[in-house]
Design a protein around this motif. Structure first.
Motif, PDB file in Angstrom:
ATOM      1  N   TYR A  19       0.549  -1.015  -0.329  1.00  0.00           N
ATOM      2  CA  TYR A  19       0.170  -0.226   0.096  1.00  0.00           C
ATOM      3  C   TYR A  19       1.447   1.089   0.063  1.00  0.00           C
ATOM      4  CZ  TYR A  19      -3.973  -3.675   1.582  1.00  0.00           C
ATOM      5  OH  TYR A  19      -4.084  -4.448   1.095  1.00  0.00           O
ATOM      6  N   ARG A  20       1.150   1.997  -0.782  1.00  0.00           N
ATOM      7  CA  ARG A  20       0.805   3.443  -0.887  1.00  0.00           C
ATOM      8  C   ARG A  20       0.905   4.590   0.715  1.00  0.00           C
ATOM      9  NH1 ARG A  20      -0.540   1.920  -5.724  1.00  0.00           N
ATOM     10  NH2 ARG A  20       2.038   1.493  -7.220  1.00  0.00           N
ATOM     11  N   LEU A  24      -2.069   1.983   6.301  1.00  0.00           N
ATOM     12  CA  LEU A  24      -1.609   1.150   5.134  1.00  0.00           C
ATOM     13  C   LEU A  24      -0.797   0.581   5.483  1.00  0.00           C
ATOM     14  CD1 LEU A  24      -4.789   1.799   2.881  1.00  0.00           C
ATOM     15  CD2 LEU A  24      -5.041   0.643   5.832  1.00  0.00           C
ATOM     16  N   LEU A  25      -0.666  -0.379   6.762  1.00  0.00           N
ATOM     17  CA  LEU A  25       0.170  -1.410   6.655  1.00  0.00           C
ATOM     18  C   LEU A  25       0.817  -2.261   5.258  1.00  0.00           C
ATOM     19  CD1 LEU A  25       0.957  -1.752  10.512  1.00  0.00           C
ATOM     20  CD2 LEU A  25       2.673  -0.510   8.835  1.00  0.00           C
ATOM     21  N   SER A 105      -5.379   2.993  -2.255  1.00  0.00           N
ATOM     22  CA  SER A 105      -6.183   2.940  -1.586  1.00  0.00           C
ATOM     23  C   SER A 105      -6.060   4.066  -0.507  1.00  0.00           C
ATOM     24  CB  SER A 105      -7.275   1.972  -1.128  1.00  0.00           C
ATOM     25  OG  SER A 105      -7.988   1.098  -1.850  1.00  0.00           O
ATOM     26  N   GLU A 106      -6.804   4.997   0.159  1.00  0.00           N
ATOM     27  CA  GLU A 106      -6.615   5.960   1.283  1.00  0.00           C
ATOM     28  C   GLU A 106      -6.567   5.262   1.568  1.00  0.00           C
ATOM     29  OE1 GLU A 106      -7.270   9.817  -0.251  1.00  0.00           O
ATOM     30  OE2 GLU A 106      -5.642   9.641  -1.324  1.00  0.00           O
ATOM     31  N   PHE A 107      -6.707   5.601   3.099  1.00  0.00           N
ATOM     32  CA  PHE A 107      -6.925   4.804   4.732  1.00  0.00           C
ATOM     33  C   PHE A 107      -8.413   5.813   5.160  1.00  0.00           C
ATOM     34  CE2 PHE A 107      -7.426   4.896   9.756  1.00  0.00           C
ATOM     35  CZ  PHE A 107      -7.600   3.645   9.186  1.00  0.00           C
ATOM     36  N   VAL A 108      -8.058   6.890   4.810  1.00  0.00           N
ATOM     37  CA  VAL A 108      -9.230   8.612   5.347  1.00  0.00           C
ATOM     38  C   VAL A 108     -10.361   8.635   4.622  1.00  0.00           C
ATOM     39  CG1 VAL A 108      -7.181   9.173   7.226  1.00  0.00           C
ATOM     40  CG2 VAL A 108      -7.946  10.301   4.726  1.00  0.00           C
ATOM     41  N   THR A 146       0.010  -2.830  14.055  1.00  0.00           N
ATOM     42  CA  THR A 146       1.352  -4.509  13.110  1.00  0.00           C
ATOM     43  C   THR A 146       0.522  -5.547  12.240  1.00  0.00           C
ATOM     44  OG1 THR A 146      -0.371  -5.803  15.234  1.00  0.00           O
ATOM     45  CG2 THR A 146       1.852  -4.387  15.799  1.00  0.00           C
ATOM     46  N   ASP A 147       0.182  -6.285  12.126  1.00  0.00           N
ATOM     47  CA  ASP A 147       0.660  -7.364  11.400  1.00  0.00           C
ATOM     48  C   ASP A 147      -0.990  -7.300  10.896  1.00  0.00           C
ATOM     49  OD1 ASP A 147       3.695  -9.261  12.124  1.00  0.00           O
ATOM     50  OD2 ASP A 147       3.121  -7.483  10.403  1.00  0.00           O
ATOM     51  N   SER A 148      -2.029  -6.979  11.791  1.00  0.00           N
ATOM     52  CA  SER A 148      -3.176  -6.924  11.336  1.00  0.00           C
ATOM     53  C   SER A 148      -3.688  -6.271  10.009  1.00  0.00           C
ATOM     54  CB  SER A 148      -3.866  -6.804  13.362  1.00  0.00           C
ATOM     55  OG  SER A 148      -3.398  -7.219  13.656  1.00  0.00           O
TER      56      SER A 148
END
Length: 485
Positions: A19-20, A24-25, A105-108, A146-148
């Protein structure tokens, strides 16, 4: 319940592992998850569809491209449509609508850069497919840590598509995990393992509901988020593959039945044996796969039994097809390939194609002599069959010469000598016991059989079983024997 038609079914696998947006990890397990899922679902033996019917969209950030390829697959599906997503689940808007994250995609503000589930749902709903399955390996509550893979909650009932089965990787108050050190996401990894290894004690075909029940039990026992499902109509009976654990237990049983059917044929019941073997081959093809060794042996026995039952032309047709598969899968020098070549030549000869049979047996004799030696029992049997077909096609002199050589070699061979057993006319190699004879006695028999025949003497009246010309085509064989080999 049945397996989907592979030519009329479609699978779409969507995965986003990078993810850019820094919020978003990245999910390193997603690419391997999608790749291995594609391999399992398109496996030539146990998969659902061929590779060209499986659309893989891995780390594709262009929402329009994703939509176009998804729409194409959805409209082409007529039997089963499977859409699988793994990545970040995002929510936005007043209704907390679900969005499936893509690399751009953008988180917000996922509304303009992520795949809206309602649009996916609408496309699936419009598909002409008989059975529709949506699997979402993402979270619906919490936030990304984290990794979730996390997002806010939404009701599963809003994911439901009429006539479809929806399977999600976690409940509303749980996160779907991507565990450190594992190659796949927690949910998808255990699903892949079930598809690869099967369910011990389970049915022959694994439905999506079978997989859900086992996943729920396994993941709960491991302390992992448990999956949630919702099915409508008979969608829960969608078969997603053959239970490979069932195949492991069915293999020995099918093998025993095949051997018993062949023995039944040797006892003279060739038609019954051919019918039984036909059913065994169908089961083996379905359960073990068309390229399994036991399936190939079943095809070989079935075809030769058909010839013994009186249909050598059909037997030759089936053996030609089998020979191509044997040569491709096992190689030209494998013992099963060589045996299929001999069975094909025998049935061609009995179907009236003696010259073609002689040509095949000449080449086979050279190959067996090279691979096994000139005095090996299989080589001697091929020499005997060549002599017989030569005699029946008019090559009497060469046939007599080869029969004399055959008798001498049978006397010298250690494993199948005159004192133990000699080849008779049985096509499956059943031998008759003969009393031991001295070298002198054998030579006398050979000379007696091949000397010029006195007037009125019947052909084939000599005592040496391998030297008898057998020139009379319609001579009745003894009960239970196959006169063709």
């Amino acid at each position: 319940m049945r397996l989907p038609d592979p030519q009329r079914s479609r699978i779409v696998l969507i995965g986003a592992g990078t993810y850019r947006d820094p919020h978003l990890l990245d999910l390193p397990a997603v690419p391997r998850t999608i790749t291995d899922l594609a391999a399992v679902l398109t496996d030539p033996t146990h998969g659902l569809v061929p590779e060209d019917h499986c659309t893989v969209l891995l780390d594709d950030g262009d929402l329009r491209t994703v939509g176009q390829r998804l729409r194409t697959a959805v409209q082409e599906a007529e039997d089963l449509l499977l859409v699988y997503y793994t990545g970040h689940g995002l929510v936005a808007g007043r209704r907390h609508d679900l969005y499936l994250g893509l690399p751009d995609s953008e988180f917000v503000a996922p509304e303009f850069s992520a795949l809206e589930y309602d649009k996916l749902r609408g496309a699936v709903l419009d598909s002409p497919a008989t059975a529709k399955l949506i699997v979402l390996d993402c979270c619906f509550s919490g936030r990304v840590v984290t990794d979730s893979m996390a997002a806010d909650v939404t009701e599963l009932s809003r994911l439901e598509v009429a006539g479809t089965y929806v399977l999600t990787s976690a409940h509303r108050d749980q996160v779907a995990l991507s565990l450190p050190g594992e190659d796949h996401t927690a949910f998808s990894g255990r699903l892949i393992r079930l598809l690869r290894e099967g369910v011990v004690g389970g049915p022959e075909l694994l439905t999506v509901d079978d997989l859900y029940q086992r996943l729920a039990t396994t993941m709960a026992a491991e302390g992992l988020p448990t999956p949630l499902n919702r099915g409508t109509r008979t969608a829960s009976l969608i078969a997603l593959g053959i239970n490979r654990a069932f195949a492991a237990t069915a293999g020995p049983e099918l093998r025993e039945r095949r051997v018993a059917a062949v023995e039944r044929g040797k006892d003279g019941h060739w038609k019954e044996a051919a019918e039984t073997l036909h059913g065994i081959v169908e089961e083996s093809t379905r359960i073990l796969g068309p390229e399994d060794a036991d399936t190939l042996l079943g095809r070989q026995s079935q075809a030769h039994s058909l010839g013994a039952a009186g249909d050598p032309a059909e037997a030759a047709r089936l053996l030609r097809q089998l020979l191509a598969d044997h040569a491709r899968l096992l190689g030209p020098d494998h013992q099963d390939t060589l045996r299929t070549r001999q069975f094909l030549a025998v049935n061609l000869g009995e179907a009236g194609h003696r010259e073609e049979a002689v040509g095949m047996l000449r080449i086979l004799l050279a190959d067996r002599s090279r691979l096994l030696g000139t005095e090996d029992a299989h080589t001697l049997r091929t020499r005997h069959l060549l002599a017989r077909n030569l005699a029946l096609s008019g090559g009497g002199d060469e046939a007599a010469t080869r029969r004399r050589r055959c008798c001498g070699n049978w006397w010298r061979s250690g494993s199948e000598s005159w004192g133990t057993s000699t080849p008779t006319r049985n096509g499956h190699g059943r031998t008759s016991r003969r009393s031991a004879g001295t070298r002198k006695g054998i030579d006398q028999r050979v000379r007696k059989v091949h000397r010029p025949r006195a007037a009125g003497r019947r052909p084939g009246s000599g005592k040496c079983p391998e030297a008898q010309p057998q020139l009379r085509r319609h001579r009745a064989p003894p009960p239970g024997s196959d006169p063709r080999a």
